[in-house]
Structures are given as C-alpha cells and as structure tokens.
Design an enzyme around this catalytic site. Structure first.
Site, PDB file in Angstrom:
ATOM      1  N   CYS A 115       0.814  -1.227   0.000  1.00  0.00           N
ATOM      2  CA  CYS A 115       0.000   0.000   0.000  1.00  0.00           C
ATOM      3  C   CYS A 115       0.848   1.277   0.000  1.00  0.00           C
ATOM      4  O   CYS A 115       0.355   2.339  -0.356  1.00  0.00           O
ATOM      5  CB  CYS A 115      -0.960   0.000   1.180  1.00  0.00           C
ATOM      6  SG  CYS A 115      -2.135  -1.350   1.113  1.00  0.00           S
ATOM      7  N   HIS A 249      -3.297   7.600   2.034  1.00  0.00           N
ATOM      8  CA  HIS A 249      -3.678   6.256   1.605  1.00  0.00           C
ATOM      9  C   HIS A 249      -5.057   5.958   2.201  1.00  0.00           C
ATOM     10  O   HIS A 249      -5.303   6.215   3.377  1.00  0.00           O
ATOM     11  CB  HIS A 249      -2.642   5.253   2.105  1.00  0.00           C
ATOM     12  CG  HIS A 249      -3.065   3.828   1.918  1.00  0.00           C
ATOM     13  ND1 HIS A 249      -3.575   3.357   0.735  1.00  0.00           N
ATOM     14  CD2 HIS A 249      -3.065   2.776   2.785  1.00  0.00           C
ATOM     15  CE1 HIS A 249      -3.864   2.081   0.873  1.00  0.00           C
ATOM     16  NE2 HIS A 249      -3.577   1.704   2.105  1.00  0.00           N
ATOM     17  N   ASN A 279      -9.944   0.252  -0.124  1.00  0.00           N
ATOM     18  CA  ASN A 279      -8.483   0.301  -0.128  1.00  0.00           C
ATOM     19  C   ASN A 279      -7.973  -0.312  -1.434  1.00  0.00           C
ATOM     20  O   ASN A 279      -8.054  -1.522  -1.629  1.00  0.00           O
ATOM     21  CB  ASN A 279      -7.954  -0.473   1.088  1.00  0.00           C
ATOM     22  CG  ASN A 279      -6.441  -0.466   1.183  1.00  0.00           C
ATOM     23  OD1 ASN A 279      -5.748  -0.084   0.242  1.00  0.00           O
ATOM     24  ND2 ASN A 279      -5.926  -0.900   2.321  1.00  0.00           N
TER      25      ASN A 279
HETATM   26  N1  COA Z   1     -18.292  -7.626   9.653  1.00  0.00           N
HETATM   27  C1  COA Z   1     -18.690  -7.836  10.925  1.00  0.00           C
HETATM   28  N2  COA Z   1     -17.835  -8.120  11.906  1.00  0.00           N
HETATM   29  C2  COA Z   1     -16.529  -8.167  11.602  1.00  0.00           C
HETATM   30  C3  COA Z   1     -16.043  -7.948  10.302  1.00  0.00           C
HETATM   31  C4  COA Z   1     -16.990  -7.676   9.305  1.00  0.00           C
HETATM   32  N3  COA Z   1     -16.648  -7.443   8.030  1.00  0.00           N
HETATM   33  N4  COA Z   1     -14.697  -8.055  10.311  1.00  0.00           N
HETATM   34  C5  COA Z   1     -14.334  -8.318  11.564  1.00  0.00           C
HETATM   35  N5  COA Z   1     -15.431  -8.391  12.343  1.00  0.00           N
HETATM   36  C6  COA Z   1     -15.517  -8.692  13.779  1.00  0.00           C
HETATM   37  C7  COA Z   1     -14.335  -9.516  14.265  1.00  0.00           C
HETATM   38  O1  COA Z   1     -14.549 -10.875  13.998  1.00  0.00           O
HETATM   39  C8  COA Z   1     -14.359  -9.210  15.751  1.00  0.00           C
HETATM   40  O2  COA Z   1     -15.354 -10.015  16.350  1.00  0.00           O
HETATM   41  P1  COA Z   1     -15.071 -10.708  17.774  1.00  0.00           P
HETATM   42  O3  COA Z   1     -14.862  -9.561  18.723  1.00  0.00           O
HETATM   43  O4  COA Z   1     -16.330 -11.465  18.002  1.00  0.00           O
HETATM   44  O5  COA Z   1     -13.856 -11.543  17.581  1.00  0.00           O
HETATM   45  C9  COA Z   1     -14.831  -7.760  15.805  1.00  0.00           C
HETATM   46  O6  COA Z   1     -15.422  -7.483  14.523  1.00  0.00           O
HETATM   47  C10 COA Z   1     -13.717  -6.774  16.063  1.00  0.00           C
HETATM   48  O7  COA Z   1     -12.626  -7.082  15.237  1.00  0.00           O
HETATM   49  P2  COA Z   1     -11.378  -6.148  15.095  1.00  0.00           P
HETATM   50  O8  COA Z   1     -10.448  -6.708  14.078  1.00  0.00           O
HETATM   51  O9  COA Z   1     -10.797  -5.854  16.443  1.00  0.00           O
HETATM   52  O10 COA Z   1     -12.109  -4.833  14.547  1.00  0.00           O
HETATM   53  P3  COA Z   1     -11.534  -3.419  14.236  1.00  0.00           P
HETATM   54  O11 COA Z   1     -12.323  -2.384  14.890  1.00  0.00           O
HETATM   55  O12 COA Z   1     -10.047  -3.375  14.415  1.00  0.00           O
HETATM   56  O13 COA Z   1     -11.832  -3.253  12.673  1.00  0.00           O
HETATM   57  C11 COA Z   1     -10.594  -3.431  10.632  1.00  0.00           C
HETATM   58  C12 COA Z   1     -11.303  -4.178  11.761  1.00  0.00           C
HETATM   59  C13 COA Z   1      -9.947  -4.439   9.707  1.00  0.00           C
HETATM   60  C14 COA Z   1     -11.614  -2.620   9.890  1.00  0.00           C
HETATM   61  C15 COA Z   1      -9.543  -2.499  11.242  1.00  0.00           C
HETATM   62  O14 COA Z   1      -8.761  -3.214  12.160  1.00  0.00           O
HETATM   63  C16 COA Z   1      -8.634  -1.888  10.223  1.00  0.00           C
HETATM   64  O15 COA Z   1      -9.047  -1.101   9.398  1.00  0.00           O
HETATM   65  N6  COA Z   1      -7.338  -2.206  10.317  1.00  0.00           N
HETATM   66  C17 COA Z   1      -6.330  -1.608   9.491  1.00  0.00           C
HETATM   67  C18 COA Z   1      -6.474  -2.158   8.149  1.00  0.00           C
HETATM   68  C19 COA Z   1      -5.516  -1.543   7.225  1.00  0.00           C
HETATM   69  O16 COA Z   1      -5.295  -0.372   7.258  1.00  0.00           O
HETATM   70  N7  COA Z   1      -4.985  -2.389   6.385  1.00  0.00           N
HETATM   71  C20 COA Z   1      -4.246  -2.055   5.291  1.00  0.00           C
HETATM   72  C21 COA Z   1      -3.078  -1.260   5.577  1.00  0.00           C
HETATM   73  S1  COA Z   1      -2.517  -0.918   4.037  1.00  0.00           S
END
Ligand code: COA
Length: 322
Positions: A115, A249, A279
C-alpha cells in the site's frame, strides 16, 4: 533559488466499471453495511472484470495522466509501476505498460511496497530525475486486490478494491518550491507477518491469499503515518499548518480521522475517497490525488502532503508543490 526539480505535470486515474456494494458482500459473508460503514467508512468498491488485468488499469490511468500533462508517451523515459498484484510473476507489469504506450526508450520496472508502493515509487522516480538519469517519468500505482482477497474472510474482503492512478513527473530547472519537495520512506520488516500474502513463487509456488491482523495494523498506522508526515515536513523546513491538502492512503476512514486529530489537521483539508474506492493499495494515493485535482479542490501552486502505510510494514510521505 533555481534547482532541478521533479515537477508534477499531470495526474490520471482509472477504475473498473463493476461496483461491489456492502449489501452484496453481506450476502456472501457474515457482515452488514452498518458494520462496514461504522468500522471503515467504506460503502462500495470497484472490482476488475474477468480477464481485466492490473496492466489494463495501469495503461488507462497512464494515458489519462499523460493527457492531463499534455505530454506525448514517446517522450517518457522512465516508468515505475507500484503493484503487489502484477499480471504475472515476471516480466514486470511496467514492461507491458511500456509496450502498450508505445514507449521505446528508458527503463520500466515494478516496485513492491504494497500500500506504500506509490509513495516509494514517487521517491524513486524523484531520485532518478534529480540525478538526470531520466527526464519524463510515469509513476503508476495499479492493483487488482480482488484476485488475492480471501472472499470467505469477512475481516479483509470488505476492505479492498481494484483501480489504478498515475502521475507524470518532469525534471525541470525551476523555483525550489515547486515539484517534489521532500520524501520520507521507512520499512520495518519485523512486522512482516501483520499483513502478507500466504503464497509466492519461491515459498509455495502458488499465488496465495491476503492475510492481515487488522487491529494490530490499525494500531501501527496512526502513529507511523503521523510521524512520516511530520518528518517529510521537517525535511522541507515547512510547518504542517502551511500544507493545503492532505492526500492519504485510503485504508480506513477511522485512520484518516485519527491522523487528522493527532496532527490538528482540519478534516476539510483531507481528500477522502475511501467510501467509494475502498483500499486500492498502491493505487489509492494517486486515485485520491486525481479526485482532488479533477473536482477542482487541488490547484496549481498548492502544497500537497501524501502518505501511506502498508505490508512490510512500509510507510512514507511525500510533500509536493503542484
Ligand atoms: N463484519 C462484521 N464483523 C466483523 C467484520 C466484518 N466485516 N470483520 C471483523 N469483524 C468482527 C471480528 O470478527 C471481531 O469479532 P469478535 O470480537 O467477536 O472476535 C470484531 O469485529 C472486532 O474485530 P477487530 O479486528 O478488532 O475490529 P476493528 O475495529 O479493528 O476493525 C478493521 C477491523 C480491519 C476494519 C480495522 O482493524 C482496520 O481497518 N485495520 C487496518 C487495516 C488496514 O489499514 N490495512 C491495510 C493497511 S494498508
């Protein structure tokens, strides 16, 4: 003071036609439009058609950028394609782009920083131009992440989209305040397993699927992105308050908001396309830049700060006077 500068002459983007909405994703995996919007800000993303390759998107973005720059492809003597989803393992996607554009001189190669790829490619091209090893460069970010996403994994499949963006940079002797003013790049390979693809020619002889520990990446993002932005400004000797536009980004609206809060940046100065692009990895910064330029917000003379963080982990920022 006059000096040799990489002046950004044009920007262009291309998105595949097919729109994939959150509602459609909720039919495939256990998720909902409400969850995706609240946790990421994403409402829809574009998906390449069957047979539509990263190079196809890159070529269209490159043509748009050349047209915007008013430059002929025959004058291009450097093409860098930032991509983590090349058409083939080799040759470089950039070689296909070069051939399709009818460019018959200079070098064309791919650059892999996931990314952060566009920021790394911009910094690389800037160095080539500064050393007078090229005169007119195309810097492209192009991806088809839909090909490496695990469509069964709700934690990642809702985040990514396909697309390409490009800029044209020309080496010009001009006022030192124009063009690429400073760049800052970082990699910390100790975090390589926070975000990776579980396949490759050497290790598995497969293409593999994207794997991510989302919340761990999230925790790294705000801190490192903010640091990179401040470092790029410090290297240029400018205050972040004087930046006209921030082109981040587009990973997650919460990351954009978190960085803006931390650095005291007004949200009106942040270009956000994450709601409609998702993304798009290396394509996301040039696509957001293209959106800001096309709708008239970003104008000639404006000071623009771009930033990204991605697999590696890699991160960086680039300060450019348009
Ligand atoms: N729909 C519903 N629930 C979802 C889900 C979805 N699409 N994806 C994850 N969950 C659930 C998880 O299973 C977890 O459930 P649990 O508590 O029962 O285990 C809960 O949501 C929380 O998960 P978590 O990963 O802690 O959520 P979050 O608030 O961190 O959001 C992302 C998840 C991926 C959106 C977030 O972490 C993120 O954006 N991370 C950075 C990603 C990024 O920038 N990546 C690329 C860099 S280039």
């Amino acid at each position: 003071m006059m000096a040799l500068r990489s002046v950004l002459l044009g920007v262009g983007g291309h998105l595949p036609e097919r729109v994939l909405t959150n509602a459609e994703l909720a039919e495939r995996v256990d998720t909902s439009d409400e969850w995706i919007v609240a946790r990421t800000g994403i409402r829809e993303r574009r998906i390449a058609a069957d047979g539509e390759k990263t190079s196809d998107l890159a070529i269209k973005a490159a043509r748009a950028a050349l047209e915007h720059a008013g430059r002929d492809a025959h004058d291009v003597d450097l093409i860098i394609v930032a991509t983590a989803t090349p058409d083939l393992t080799f040759p470089a996607t950039a070689a296909r782009v070069q051939a399709a554009l009818g460019v018959v001189k200079g070098a064309a190669f791919d650059l892999q920083a996931v990314c952060s790829g566009f920021i790394f490619a911009l910094a690389t091209a800037d160095n080539f131009l500064a050393r007078e090893q090229a005169k007119l460069a195309l810097v492209i970010g192009a991806e088809t992440f839909s090909r490496i996403v695990d469509w069964e994994d709700r934690g990642t499949c809702v985040l990514f989209g396909d697309g390409a963006g490009a800029v044209v940079l020309e080496a010009q002797t001009c006022d030192t305040q124009r063009g690429v003013i400073s760049t800052f790049l970082r990699t910390d390979g100790r975090m390589h397993d926070l975000l990776y693809v579980d396949g490759g020619p050497s290790e598995t002889q497969t293409t593999g699927k994207l794997r991510m520990i989302g919340n761990a990446v999230f925790r790294q993002a705000v801190e490192h992105i903010s640091g990179a932005m401040l470092e790029a400004c410090a290297r240029a000797g400018v205050s972040i308050d004087t930046v006209d536009w921030f082109v981040p980004h587009q990973a997650n609206q919460r990351i954009l908001d978190g960085v803006a809060r931390r650095l005291g940046i007004p949200v009106e100065k942040v270009i956000s396309t994450v709601a409609v692009h998702g993304n798009t990895s290396a394509a996301s910064v040039p696509l957001a830049l293209d959106a800001g330029v096309s709708d008239g917000r970003i104008k000639k003379g404006d000071l623009v700060l771009m930033e990204a963080l991605g697999g590696g982990l890699t991160w960086g920022a680039a300060l450019v006077r348009m």
